[in-house]
Write a protein that holds these residues in place. Structure first.
Motif, PDB file in Angstrom:
ATOM      1  N   SER A 189      -0.013 -17.321   4.819  1.00  0.00           N
ATOM      2  CA  SER A 189       1.310 -18.179   4.591  1.00  0.00           C
ATOM      3  C   SER A 189       1.835 -18.655   5.819  1.00  0.00           C
ATOM      4  O   SER A 189       2.347 -19.793   5.948  1.00  0.00           O
ATOM      5  CB  SER A 189       2.488 -17.508   3.668  1.00  0.00           C
ATOM      6  OG  SER A 189       2.781 -16.255   4.165  1.00  0.00           O
ATOM      7  N   LEU A 190       2.032 -17.699   6.722  1.00  0.00           N
ATOM      8  CA  LEU A 190       2.538 -18.171   7.920  1.00  0.00           C
ATOM      9  C   LEU A 190       1.795 -19.175   8.820  1.00  0.00           C
ATOM     10  O   LEU A 190       2.296 -20.204   9.419  1.00  0.00           O
ATOM     11  CB  LEU A 190       2.644 -17.020   8.927  1.00  0.00           C
ATOM     12  CG  LEU A 190       3.824 -15.967   8.447  1.00  0.00           C
ATOM     13  CD1 LEU A 190       3.652 -14.576   8.988  1.00  0.00           C
ATOM     14  CD2 LEU A 190       5.234 -16.741   8.853  1.00  0.00           C
TER      15      LEU A 190
ATOM     16  N   PHE B 145       5.697  -8.294  -3.129  1.00  0.00           N
ATOM     17  CA  PHE B 145       5.189  -7.481  -2.167  1.00  0.00           C
ATOM     18  C   PHE B 145       3.965  -8.111  -1.891  1.00  0.00           C
ATOM     19  O   PHE B 145       2.981  -8.124  -2.712  1.00  0.00           O
ATOM     20  CB  PHE B 145       4.728  -6.032  -2.818  1.00  0.00           C
ATOM     21  CG  PHE B 145       6.237  -5.202  -2.758  1.00  0.00           C
ATOM     22  CD1 PHE B 145       5.945  -3.997  -2.083  1.00  0.00           C
ATOM     23  CD2 PHE B 145       7.141  -5.206  -3.877  1.00  0.00           C
ATOM     24  CE1 PHE B 145       7.069  -2.943  -2.126  1.00  0.00           C
ATOM     25  CE2 PHE B 145       8.076  -4.504  -3.983  1.00  0.00           C
ATOM     26  CZ  PHE B 145       8.397  -3.513  -3.099  1.00  0.00           C
ATOM     27  N   ARG B 146       4.148  -8.846  -0.591  1.00  0.00           N
ATOM     28  CA  ARG B 146       2.630  -9.409  -0.246  1.00  0.00           C
ATOM     29  C   ARG B 146       1.995  -8.591   0.568  1.00  0.00           C
ATOM     30  O   ARG B 146       2.400  -7.746   1.592  1.00  0.00           O
ATOM     31  CB  ARG B 146       3.111 -10.860   0.272  1.00  0.00           C
ATOM     32  CG  ARG B 146       3.823 -11.888  -0.567  1.00  0.00           C
ATOM     33  CD  ARG B 146       4.327 -13.139   0.528  1.00  0.00           C
ATOM     34  NE  ARG B 146       4.513 -14.070  -0.743  1.00  0.00           N
ATOM     35  CZ  ARG B 146       5.957 -14.198  -1.111  1.00  0.00           C
ATOM     36  NH1 ARG B 146       6.920 -13.452  -0.720  1.00  0.00           N
ATOM     37  NH2 ARG B 146       6.280 -15.386  -2.010  1.00  0.00           N
ATOM     38  N   THR B 147       0.791  -8.848   0.594  1.00  0.00           N
ATOM     39  CA  THR B 147      -0.155  -8.021   1.381  1.00  0.00           C
ATOM     40  C   THR B 147      -0.246  -8.725   2.725  1.00  0.00           C
ATOM     41  O   THR B 147       0.244  -9.894   3.099  1.00  0.00           O
ATOM     42  CB  THR B 147      -1.654  -8.137   0.905  1.00  0.00           C
ATOM     43  OG1 THR B 147      -2.062  -9.527   0.682  1.00  0.00           O
ATOM     44  CG2 THR B 147      -1.783  -7.622  -0.547  1.00  0.00           C
ATOM     45  N   GLU B 148      -0.568  -7.877   3.898  1.00  0.00           N
ATOM     46  CA  GLU B 148      -0.791  -8.448   5.197  1.00  0.00           C
ATOM     47  C   GLU B 148      -1.553  -9.773   5.295  1.00  0.00           C
ATOM     48  O   GLU B 148      -1.102 -10.923   6.004  1.00  0.00           O
ATOM     49  CB  GLU B 148      -1.431  -7.489   6.115  1.00  0.00           C
ATOM     50  CG  GLU B 148      -1.284  -7.916   7.717  1.00  0.00           C
ATOM     51  CD  GLU B 148      -1.871  -6.936   8.524  1.00  0.00           C
ATOM     52  OE1 GLU B 148      -2.219  -7.215   9.534  1.00  0.00           O
ATOM     53  OE2 GLU B 148      -2.267  -5.751   8.112  1.00  0.00           O
TER      54      GLU B 148
ATOM     55  N   ALA C 233       0.953  -1.092   0.182  1.00  0.00           N
ATOM     56  CA  ALA C 233      -0.052  -0.063   0.025  1.00  0.00           C
ATOM     57  C   ALA C 233       1.080   1.140   0.056  1.00  0.00           C
ATOM     58  O   ALA C 233       0.387   2.297  -0.323  1.00  0.00           O
ATOM     59  CB  ALA C 233      -0.863   0.195   1.191  1.00  0.00           C
ATOM     60  N   ASP C 234       2.128   1.018   0.420  1.00  0.00           N
ATOM     61  CA  ASP C 234       3.200   2.186   0.381  1.00  0.00           C
ATOM     62  C   ASP C 234       3.758   2.687  -0.959  1.00  0.00           C
ATOM     63  O   ASP C 234       4.185   3.912  -1.258  1.00  0.00           O
ATOM     64  CB  ASP C 234       4.223   1.929   1.608  1.00  0.00           C
ATOM     65  CG  ASP C 234       5.073   3.274   1.523  1.00  0.00           C
ATOM     66  OD1 ASP C 234       4.628   4.284   2.052  1.00  0.00           O
ATOM     67  OD2 ASP C 234       6.368   3.113   1.233  1.00  0.00           O
ATOM     68  N   ARG C 235       3.481   1.697  -1.884  1.00  0.00           N
ATOM     69  CA  ARG C 235       3.881   1.775  -3.138  1.00  0.00           C
ATOM     70  C   ARG C 235       5.346   2.232  -3.463  1.00  0.00           C
ATOM     71  O   ARG C 235       5.513   3.295  -4.053  1.00  0.00           O
ATOM     72  CB  ARG C 235       2.989   2.695  -4.100  1.00  0.00           C
ATOM     73  CG  ARG C 235       1.548   2.208  -4.025  1.00  0.00           C
ATOM     74  CD  ARG C 235       0.596   2.980  -4.713  1.00  0.00           C
ATOM     75  NE  ARG C 235       0.956   3.107  -6.143  1.00  0.00           N
ATOM     76  CZ  ARG C 235       0.346   2.031  -7.071  1.00  0.00           C
ATOM     77  NH1 ARG C 235      -0.348   0.950  -6.410  1.00  0.00           N
ATOM     78  NH2 ARG C 235       0.422   2.201  -8.266  1.00  0.00           N
ATOM     79  N   ARG C 236       6.223   1.715  -2.534  1.00  0.00           N
ATOM     80  CA  ARG C 236       7.621   2.265  -2.406  1.00  0.00           C
ATOM     81  C   ARG C 236       8.200   2.265  -3.902  1.00  0.00           C
ATOM     82  O   ARG C 236       9.137   2.945  -4.388  1.00  0.00           O
ATOM     83  CB  ARG C 236       8.401   1.337  -1.768  1.00  0.00           C
ATOM     84  CG  ARG C 236       9.962   1.578  -1.453  1.00  0.00           C
ATOM     85  CD  ARG C 236      10.075   2.866  -0.664  1.00  0.00           C
ATOM     86  NE  ARG C 236       9.434   2.616   0.965  1.00  0.00           N
ATOM     87  CZ  ARG C 236       9.913   2.400   1.805  1.00  0.00           C
ATOM     88  NH1 ARG C 236      11.103   1.721   1.700  1.00  0.00           N
ATOM     89  NH2 ARG C 236       9.303   2.195   3.032  1.00  0.00           N
ATOM     90  N   TRP C 237       8.014   1.369  -4.833  1.00  0.00           N
ATOM     91  CA  TRP C 237       8.640   1.357  -6.139  1.00  0.00           C
ATOM     92  C   TRP C 237       8.354   2.538  -6.987  1.00  0.00           C
ATOM     93  O   TRP C 237       9.127   2.737  -7.760  1.00  0.00           O
ATOM     94  CB  TRP C 237       8.094   0.029  -6.872  1.00  0.00           C
ATOM     95  CG  TRP C 237       6.453  -0.054  -7.148  1.00  0.00           C
ATOM     96  CD1 TRP C 237       5.811   0.648  -8.040  1.00  0.00           C
ATOM     97  CD2 TRP C 237       5.349  -0.444  -6.354  1.00  0.00           C
ATOM     98  NE1 TRP C 237       4.542   0.605  -7.763  1.00  0.00           N
ATOM     99  CE2 TRP C 237       4.106  -0.359  -6.760  1.00  0.00           C
ATOM    100  CE3 TRP C 237       5.559  -1.458  -4.998  1.00  0.00           C
ATOM    101  CZ2 TRP C 237       3.064  -0.755  -6.226  1.00  0.00           C
ATOM    102  CZ3 TRP C 237       4.226  -1.684  -4.583  1.00  0.00           C
ATOM    103  CH2 TRP C 237       2.942  -1.524  -4.992  1.00  0.00           C
ATOM    104  N   GLU C 238       7.376   3.116  -6.666  1.00  0.00           N
ATOM    105  CA  GLU C 238       7.071   4.576  -7.349  1.00  0.00           C
ATOM    106  C   GLU C 238       8.215   5.491  -7.121  1.00  0.00           C
ATOM    107  O   GLU C 238       8.374   6.439  -7.896  1.00  0.00           O
ATOM    108  CB  GLU C 238       5.748   5.078  -6.996  1.00  0.00           C
ATOM    109  CG  GLU C 238       4.778   4.406  -7.581  1.00  0.00           C
ATOM    110  CD  GLU C 238       3.304   4.849  -7.256  1.00  0.00           C
ATOM    111  OE1 GLU C 238       3.227   5.773  -6.441  1.00  0.00           O
ATOM    112  OE2 GLU C 238       2.060   4.362  -7.783  1.00  0.00           O
ATOM    113  N   ARG C 239       8.831   5.339  -6.106  1.00  0.00           N
ATOM    114  CA  ARG C 239      10.021   6.193  -5.700  1.00  0.00           C
ATOM    115  C   ARG C 239      11.555   5.749  -6.183  1.00  0.00           C
ATOM    116  O   ARG C 239      12.368   6.335  -5.990  1.00  0.00           O
ATOM    117  CB  ARG C 239      10.024   6.467  -3.973  1.00  0.00           C
ATOM    118  CG  ARG C 239       8.798   7.177  -3.580  1.00  0.00           C
ATOM    119  CD  ARG C 239       8.765   7.677  -2.381  1.00  0.00           C
ATOM    120  NE  ARG C 239       8.919   6.792  -1.031  1.00  0.00           N
ATOM    121  CZ  ARG C 239       7.861   6.088  -0.619  1.00  0.00           C
ATOM    122  NH1 ARG C 239       6.700   6.024  -1.036  1.00  0.00           N
ATOM    123  NH2 ARG C 239       7.956   5.110   0.206  1.00  0.00           N
TER     124      ARG C 239
END
Length: 244
Positions: free
Chosen positions: A210-211, A201-204, A142-148
């Motif tokens: 998976s855990l 990038f996995r969601t919460e 949700a932070d979309r880090r890749w856009e930076r």
């Protein structure tokens, strides 16, 4: 080259210059410290920054990494003789040998395929004692880090040993179904090098599922290095899970 920053000795030095001790390391030392004198597995230990810090804090530490160049750099650092270093990945982990396992610097995101991720979690559960803890970080999509990750925002200049300088920047090349591909470019005075990276990038919800499927119970997930709630802080999922 895929993940060249870990496998090319020239770029391993850049990685160390770019990634000094920070708030993320303080966080992991704090969480691991909730288990006194723990036997700690640092999976994907890289050049050993956190492993060395954990050993200095009184824990018995094993650092595991598949990249020989990174391990060689780790073994050359002061205090490295206090740590057991293993070249490889989850296939080298003994059963029931650790009280705490950590994956830092977003190692979890390098396990892109769901089956690969499940195998890693299953192996980590087997390597931990009952009630042992798994602690790791993964960026919140949700932070979309890749856009930076672009030539302008990510560009920086680093100083290496002997005063040598290198200019580094990151450029995202593809985003699809939670998988982000990007390149890291390194401009030395005499050569330019390029590394390719692929992250998941996995969601919460995906992380929790998976855990649970691998034998863990999630204790808590923070959103930042100061233990903020998810959606606040640093755009992270900082996961603490117990082996059940």
């Amino acid at each position: 080259m895929r993940n060249a920053e870990f496998t090319d000795p020239r770029l391993v030095e850049v990685y160390d210059a770019e990634c000094p001790w920070g708030r993320d390391d303080d966080y992991f030392v704090s969480v691991v410290g909730e288990t006194l004198a723990a036997r700690v597995l640092d999976l994907g230990c890289g050049t050993g920054r956190l492993a060395l810090g954990l050993a200095a804090a009184g824990h018995t530490v094993t650092g595991v990494d598949p990249a020989r160049a990174s391990l060689e750099a780790a073994r050359a650092k002061p205090g490295a003789d206090r740590i057991s270093w293993l070249e490889g990945s989850v296939e080298v982990l003994p059963a029931g040998a650790y009280d705490v396992a950590v994956m830092t610097s977003h190692v979890a995101q390098f396990l892109v395929d769901d089956e690969q991720w499940h195998r890693a979690l299953t192996a980590l559960r087997r390597a931990l004692v009952d009630g042992g803890r798994l602690v790791f970080d993964s960026r919140d999509p949700a932070d979309r880090r890749w856009e930076r990750w672009n030539r302008v925002d990510s560009r920086r200049r680093l100083v290496l040993s002997g005063g040598r300088q290198v200019e580094v920047w990151t450029e995202t090349t593809d985003v699809h179904d939670g998988v982000v591909r990007f390149t890291r470019q390194y401009r030395f005075p005499d050569v330019e090098l390029l590394g390719d990276v692929v992250l998941r990038f996995r969601t919460e919800r995906e992380l929790r599922g998976s855990l649970d499927g691998a034998g863990f119970r999630v204790e808590r997930i923070h959103g930042g290095w100061n233990r903020e709630p998810v959606g606040q802080g640093d755009g992270e999922f900082l996961v603490v899970a117990t082996a059940v």
